[in-house]
Each structure stands twice: as C-alpha cells, then as structure tokens.
Design an enzyme around this catalytic site. Structure first.
Site, short mmCIF file in Angstrom:
data_model
loop_
_atom_site.label_atom_id
_atom_site.label_comp_id
_atom_site.label_asym_id
_atom_site.label_seq_id
_atom_site.Cartn_x
_atom_site.Cartn_y
_atom_site.Cartn_z
N LYS A 55 -0.60 -17.93 6.04
CA LYS A 55 -1.83 -18.15 4.81
C LYS A 55 -1.96 -19.14 4.17
O LYS A 55 -1.44 -19.95 4.14
CB LYS A 55 -1.96 -15.97 3.81
CG LYS A 55 0.23 -16.56 4.07
CD LYS A 55 0.30 -15.02 3.27
CE LYS A 55 0.96 -13.88 4.43
NZ LYS A 55 -0.25 -12.98 4.64
N ARG A 56 -2.48 -18.57 2.95
CA ARG A 56 -3.25 -19.47 1.80
C ARG A 56 -1.60 -20.05 1.55
O ARG A 56 -1.14 -18.81 1.52
CB ARG A 56 -4.23 -18.98 0.97
CG ARG A 56 -4.82 -19.85 -0.37
CD ARG A 56 -5.93 -19.58 -0.94
NE ARG A 56 -5.99 -17.17 -0.44
CZ ARG A 56 -5.90 -17.08 -2.30
NH1 ARG A 56 -4.86 -18.06 -3.44
NH2 ARG A 56 -5.36 -15.52 -2.23
N LYS A 82 2.28 -14.84 -2.69
CA LYS A 82 2.81 -15.16 -1.40
C LYS A 82 3.90 -15.11 -1.16
O LYS A 82 4.63 -15.13 -0.38
CB LYS A 82 1.50 -15.27 -0.30
CG LYS A 82 0.20 -15.26 -0.58
CD LYS A 82 -0.77 -15.30 -0.20
CE LYS A 82 -2.30 -15.17 -0.14
NZ LYS A 82 -2.09 -14.25 0.01
N THR A 85 -5.14 -9.70 6.27
CA THR A 85 -6.02 -9.15 7.09
C THR A 85 -4.64 -9.91 8.59
O THR A 85 -4.70 -9.55 9.83
CB THR A 85 -7.15 -9.29 7.42
OG1 THR A 85 -7.20 -10.98 6.93
CG2 THR A 85 -7.94 -8.20 6.40
N LYS A 133 -3.65 -9.02 12.15
CA LYS A 133 -3.44 -9.83 13.17
C LYS A 133 -2.57 -9.85 13.67
O LYS A 133 -3.02 -9.51 14.80
CB LYS A 133 -4.32 -10.70 12.86
CG LYS A 133 -5.87 -10.86 12.17
CD LYS A 133 -6.21 -12.13 11.56
CE LYS A 133 -7.78 -11.90 10.96
NZ LYS A 133 -7.65 -13.10 10.01
#
Length: 793
Positions: free
Chosen positions: A529-530, A535, A637, A641
C-alpha cells in the site's frame, strides 16, 4: 442520436470466431500498425490485437450511448483526479497514485456491469505519479511515461474541446432586468481536448465512457518570434499550457507547483461541466430539470471547485437568480470524503485563488455569507461554531477549506466505511452533522470481483467456478455457497494448491525481475500500500526485527519460515516515509546476508507497486497486514482484495477491517491494538511512549537497534530521527500497539502450523467477502444518492 430511432448501421463484418479474429489481427497489423508478419515485433502484435478488441467494443459502445438517449436516462458523472484502471493487455495506465484511483476504476467497472449510465471524468496525464526505483535501498523517482508507445484504447476527440480561463478580472454591470451581473474576462486561456476510453461491462454488451482531458495551447505557436530567432519564446505559451496535464500531483512544496495543482483541478472540472451541460442540452432546454437528469459525484475534495463553477455558469452565463442556481447546484452534487487526516483535507490560500479564479472566489464568499447567516440564526450567540463551520480558515494565512465547500454544496456526503462515517459524524464533521442531520451517510467501499479475483487469480477463480458455478462473478454474495466446503478436506487441499501455484508464480517473477530468491513454501506475509506513517509499515518492520532477534537468540526455535513482502510508493516530498522505505531495505539486506537466519526469514521490497504488481502479489499473499492506527484509515480496499483472495487479515479495528471482522467472524481474522476509543482515552491521559520502551525489553532492543545504526553501520545516525520520534512523541502509537501486535502475529503463526485450521479460515475469508463487491457499493450510491436506474438494452 436523440431521435429515438435505432441506427440502421450494422457491424456484421466483426466476427468473434477464431478465424475472424485471426483475420482481423492480420488486417490491423498491416493497415493500422503498418507492419508485415516478418518485421513485426511483439509490441506490434499486441497493438494489432488491442485494435481487434477495440473494434468489437466500439459497436457496443455506440449502441449503449444511443440507448441512453432513447431512454432519456439520468446519468451519473464521476469526477476524479485518479483512475487506476490497470493493465489492458499492455502496461498500466499511470493515472493515479493509490486507493483513490483504484476505487474509481472499480466503480466504472461496476456501473457498466450494472447497466448504469455512468461516465468518468479526469485528466489525461502524460506522466503518472512516478516510476519507483530502488538505489541503495532508497526510493528514486523516475518519469512514468505510460504513453510513450501509444495507447490503443483511447479515441482522441479534437472536435470536443473547451476553452478554460485562468486569471483575468471580473467585470460587474447592471443587466436589463435591473440586477447586478458579472463577467469573467481577460486572463490566460487553455484548451481542454477530450480523449475517450471505452469501459465495458461484464457479459452484458454495455460499454460506458471514461473521458480524460488533455491541455492544449490556445495559440500554439508564435511564428513572428520564431522568425526573429526567439525559438524558446515562440513555444513558451504552448509549453506552459500543456504543463497542466503533464504530471499527476506535482510536488506542491513550491508556490508555482501549488498554482499548477489548482489549475489542474479547475481545468478538468470546468471542461467536464461544460461537456455535461452540452450533453444535457441536446434533449433538454430547462435547466431546472438538470438534477433530474444529472448526478455528479465528487471523488474527494480535488473536484470540489465544481460547485462554484456550476454556480458561475448558472449565474453569469444562464442569468439565473441565486436561489434557483443554488438549489440546482446542491441537488446535482454529492461528495465522498476519503480521509479524517487534517493534512489531507485540502485547503488553498485565498491569495492564490484570487489570482487564478477571481470570480469563483467571489462566489465562494457569497456561499459562505449565506450559509453563516443560517448558522447564526440557529446559534445567534455562538461565534465559535461559525468559525468552525466557515469555508474560510482565518487562522494565519487565510485559506479556503475545500471539504467545507463540498459539504455545504452537496445534497449528500458519504463516508466510505461504517467506522469512518461514524467518526466523521462524531468528530471531523460533527458540527456539520448537527446542522445537516440527514446529509452525512455511509456507503462502504467495494472492489470489482472481475479484476481482483476472476482476472488476477486464475487458479482460485477456476476452483470456485468448478465448485459453485460462475454466478458469483456478477453476484459476489454467491461466494457464501463455499461455506459448506470450508470443512471439506479435499476442497481445502485444492484451495491450498491454488494458493501455492500463485506463490510459485510470484517467486518466479521476483527472481526474473529483481534477481532475488524467495521460497514459495514459506509463509507469504504481505503489506502492500502507499507508504505513510499512519499505515505503520514501521510497526511491521519492527516486528521483523524482533523475529530476527528471536532467531539470533535461539537458532533452534520452532519458527514459521516466512517471507515478508512490502510494496508501495512514498510521496516524493515525504521524508519520513522515504526513510522508512530505506530502513525496510537495510533490514532486508542485513537478514539476507546472515546465513544463520536467511533460510527462515526473508524480507523483500517489490518496487513500483501498481495495479499489475498488485495483481501478481495479492493472489499469493497468505497473511494480510492491515495495521493502520485505529481511526486513521477511512476504509481501505487492499484489505478487501487480499481477503477475497484467501489471505487472512492481521489488523487493527480501523476502516473496513471492522466490517470485515463482522462478516468473516472473529475466529477468522487476527485483530489487535487500541481501538479509537482506547486511543482517545490514552491521549486524554497524555501518552508517554517511553513507558512502553522502558518496560518491554524486546521492544527496547528493537528501537535501540534502529537508533544506534545496527542496520546502517556506515552511517550510524541514519535512523536516529525514527527512534527519537518514537520515543518522544510516537504520533501513530507504534510503541503502544507493539506488544499486542507481536502476540497476535504469534497467534497467526500457531494457526499456520496447522494447515487444516489455516485453510478453513482462508476459505471462510473468500466465502464471506460478498458484501465488499463494488457492485453492492454502486447499487447503494444509485439508490441513496444518485437516484439513477439501470438502463436495459
């Protein structure tokens, strides 16, 4: 097109049998690409085949548009700065940065699949965010020239172009009706030219449209300057104009780049609104019907300048009175909020706005004045609430709060997960929620199962189709038919074999592209992810260091061999995120060169994470790291996934993790860490990160190794800023959650040691992800916000 009659033109020459396809490829190779089979390269053949597919989309595309006109359908226009549609036979279209663009692409797929008249609008960036390369463990940004070899899927529309104005001045005059009127004149003009990309639905013949705008100079070339030898000056205006669609998200640390970003936003919004109104006017001449035929969704705050732009058109061009124009505007627009982070809620300096968009600033002032009058009527003695709700932030440099503008100018505002929407109502937008109690709703994000399971994971999708049929592709809830098979040992083994095939494939790709060996028989532990501090990739790499220390201390310990896979880009100006990338790679290098552990622990950072890379990594993942600080991830998201593809989630109670836990069950997910309430209580008491450091020897050892240069012996102070930030402030509560994270990771390892338990949990994750289909999401938008219906063929 709008006369209600079907076109007499037929497309019978386009067959779909193998011989017809082969003939079409040969024809395109010769007549479109200009090559013969003896000189054609692989790229030439790919381009020829792309045109063959495109031919067969065009007839459906045209018939879809005719059908919308025949039904006088209400249309939804999705305005977004990003559309990460992924690979279409060739390399990715580099039109986005992360989740925002991937979500927009999923929504386009679902609208087409559900026969909803949906159009995407954005910018045809010549260069994407950037292509990420690693040099000595550091992120290096290179141009992402995705159009270098052409784009066979787009259709240039030179006849569809609009003049976009910047700067200039506002002229006020008294009209024949006795009212004050305004004209925005002079300044600089740029031309927006349309490029169309067809967006097909799944097995339904519907093909919708993505229209992207490219900036062209209003006056291309100054011949007089050129003839005088001033060659650079002759093309200066062309260069400056075309810079607008040159690069996605230029670094806005400079004033010039801030101006460019604001220009980008207004450029595509203005062109899109003019195009929307042109299409509306084909069959309608009463603007009061606009909300009945047009719904415009603002994907984040980037396109929120559309609100004063539509007001400008209605007031200045159509000469409507304010109240009628405002009623039309607010009924047309709706806004999706994607973040709770204050720094991500976009604001613009008033001075810059006045310089580039003087008429819009006047309109925003008037919107704010009228709104604050209403607030004042409800709260006559509360100046503080007016300050909090005002579109203008008066502290320091006066700025325009674009999120406030979007909320005030929309009839509905939605969050993107149940937790996120609740936090908006109780925190970020609390005052707005009290003022507009019915405006803020929740619509949880979703992903398209076509791209993120059927296409990207062939082994698993084939297994599912063999077991329960194909209906799940259009109705993801049908995956629940897998639940009875979760206890079937034969099905479990086939499920595990599909995962193993994907792991082996990923290991081959890593070997081929990165020349690194990873063992497909180890646990694939993934965080892609970014790169952002909230995060918490840092928390993950600290866990890796702790596991490394355990192996050093006890080489014979019962240890689950694992490969920890990272991927993601850091914004070019984000120092700490880029430093974390380097730390990950330095830790990987130390572990990889330690023969005592490198057969049981491996770390790999896969560079240039994009949709195609995600499609390679996600099907192979077994443990999905969703470990953001609670209350900071709006939805996510990637979590959906990965779980859809049979990875088990280890995560915090953040974003859509909360709803995923409800769907898959507590027993099939690994949850740890402070909740939003727990964080609030901790901060209320004043958070002391050193307490955790001083009372947890394993944590202390990890932090010390980072800070004292263990992983950077040639530069011992390289990561000092990381350890000092952790000990002195730790804004993302890494130390507070470390111990619970380690223990939960150990619990996940215990499950992995028992394949029957792990495989059952994995099957249950896939089976219970039906709620997270973007088809469900779009149905909710259509019902709760847009008021649009599917249009049957």
């Amino acid at each position: 097109m709008s006369d209600g009659k079907k076109s007499a033109f037929k497309y019978d020459y386009l067959g779909s049998d193998p011989k017809a396809i082969q003939r079409s490829v040969s024809n395109h190779l010769v007549y479109t690409i200009g090559k013969d089979p003896f000189t054609a390269t692989d790229h030439d053949w790919m381009m020829a085949f792309s045109h063959v597919v495109r031919d067969r989309l065009i007839e459906r595309w045209m018939e879809t548009q005719r059908n919308y006109y025949r039904h006088d359908a209400k249309r939804i226009y999705y305005l977004s700065m990003e559309f990460l549609i992924g690979r279409s036979l060739e390399h990715d279209a580099a039109l986005g940065n992360g989740g925002l663009g991937r979500l927009a692409a999923c929504f386009l797929d679902s609208m087409a699949t559900l026969n909803i008249p949906g159009y995407g609008y954005g910018i045809r960036f010549e260069y994407g965010m950037f292509r990420q390369k690693l040099e000595d463990g550091r992120q290096v940004e290179l141009p992402e020239n995705w159009l270098a070899h052409g784009n066979p899927w787009e259709f240039p529309r030179p006849e569809v172009s609009y003049r976009i104005r910047f700067g200039g001045r506002v002229m006020e005059y008294l009209g024949p009706d006795g009212r004050r009127h305004f004209d925005w004149i002079d300044g600089d003009v740029v031309v927006a030219q349309a490029y169309d990309t067809p967006i097909p639905g799944y097995h339904n013949d519907t093909v919708n449209n993505l229209r992207l705008w490219s900036a062209k100079a209003y006056e291309d070339f100054d011949l007089a300057c050129f003839n005088m030898g001033e060659y650079t000056h002759a093309v200066e205006e062309k260069t400056q104009s075309e810079n607008i669609s040159k690069v996605l998200y230029p670094d806005d640390s400079s004033t010039r780049n801030q101006a460019l970003r604001l220009k980008q936003q207004y450029f595509f919004v203005s062109a899109s609104l003019k195009d929307i109104l042109r299409r509306f006017s084909i069959d309608h001449d009463d603007l009061q019907e606009l909300p009945d035929k047009v719904a415009i969704q603002l994907n984040d705050t980037h396109p929120s300048i559309a609100i004063p732009e539509l007001m400008r058109i209605l007031l200045d061009k159509e000469k409507l009175q304010w109240q009628l124009a405002w009623n039309i505007t607010t009924r047309v627009f709706s806004y999706t909020n994607h973040t709770l982070l204050p720094e991500a809620l976009e604001t613009w300096p008033i001075q810059l706005f006045e310089q580039l968009l003087p008429r819009h600033l006047q309109i925003i002032y008037e919107i704010n004045r009228r709104f604050l009058l209403m607030v004042g009527n409800l709260h006559p003695d509360d100046r503080e609430i007016q300050r909090r709700l005002s579109i203008f932030d008066e502290k320091g440099e006066r700025r325009i709060r674009m999120a406030h503008l979007a909320v005030i100018g929309s009839h509905k505002v939605n969050g993107v997960s149940a937790l996120h929407s609740e936090l908006l109502r109780s925190g970020t937008c609390k005052d707005f929620h009290e003022f507009y109690p019915d405006k803020l709703i929740n619509i949880t994000n979703g992903i398209t199962p076509r791209r993120w399971l059927l296409l990207s994971n062939r082994p698993l999708s084939k297994l599912i189709c063999d077991a329960i049929g194909h209906d799940w592709v259009r109705d993801l809830d049908r995956l629940e038919d897998l639940v009875p098979l979760a206890d079937d040992t034969t099905f479990q083994e086939r499920f595990r074999a599909a995962k193993q095939a994907n792991k082996t494939r990923l290991a081959g790709l890593v070997k081929h592209y990165l020349n690194q060996e990873i063992d497909p028989h180890t646990l694939f532990d993934v965080q892609v992810k970014r790169i952002h501090e909230y995060k918490r990739q840092l928390l993950n790499v600290m866990r890796v260091i702790a596991l490394y220390n355990r192996l050093l201390d006890d080489p014979h310990a019962d240890f689950v061999p694992r490969t920890v896979i990272f991927g993601g880009k850091a914004a070019p100006g984000y120092f700490m995120a880029k430093l974390i990338i380097r730390l990950i790679n330095d830790v990987a290098d130390v572990i990889d060169n330690d023969p005592a552990v490198n057969d049981r622990l491996k770390v790999v950072f896969i560079p240039n994470y994009d949709v195609t890379t995600a499609s390679d990594i996600i099907p192979a993942a077994e443990l999905s790291q969703q470990i953001s600080t609670a209350g900071m991830e709006a939805s996510g998201t990637g979590n959906m996934k990965l779980a859809l593809n049979g990875a088990l989630t280890i995560g915090t109670m953040d974003g859509a993790n909360v709803e995923m836990r409800e769907k898959v069950g507590d027993e099939n997910i690994f949850i740890f860490g402070l909740t939003t309430d727990g964080i609030e209580q901790l901060k209320r008491k004043v958070y002391h990160p050193r307490h955790y450091y001083e009372t947890n020897p394993e944590l202390k050892r990890v932090v010390d190794m980072i800070g004292n240069g263990f992983f950077s012996p040639t530069n011992p102070n390289r990561y000092k800023v990381i350890s000092e930030t952790l000990l002195n402030s730790d804004p993302f509560l890494v130390l507070a959650d470390f111990q619970d994270y380690i223990e939960t990771s150990d619990n996940a390892d215990a499950c992995y040691r028992n394949p029957e338990i792990w495989n059952r949990m994995a099957v249950m994750n896939t089976a219970m992800m039906g709620h997270f289909s973007s088809d469900r999401t779009i149905k909710e938008y259509a019902e709760k916000i847009w008021g649009v219906e599917p249009v049957s063929r």
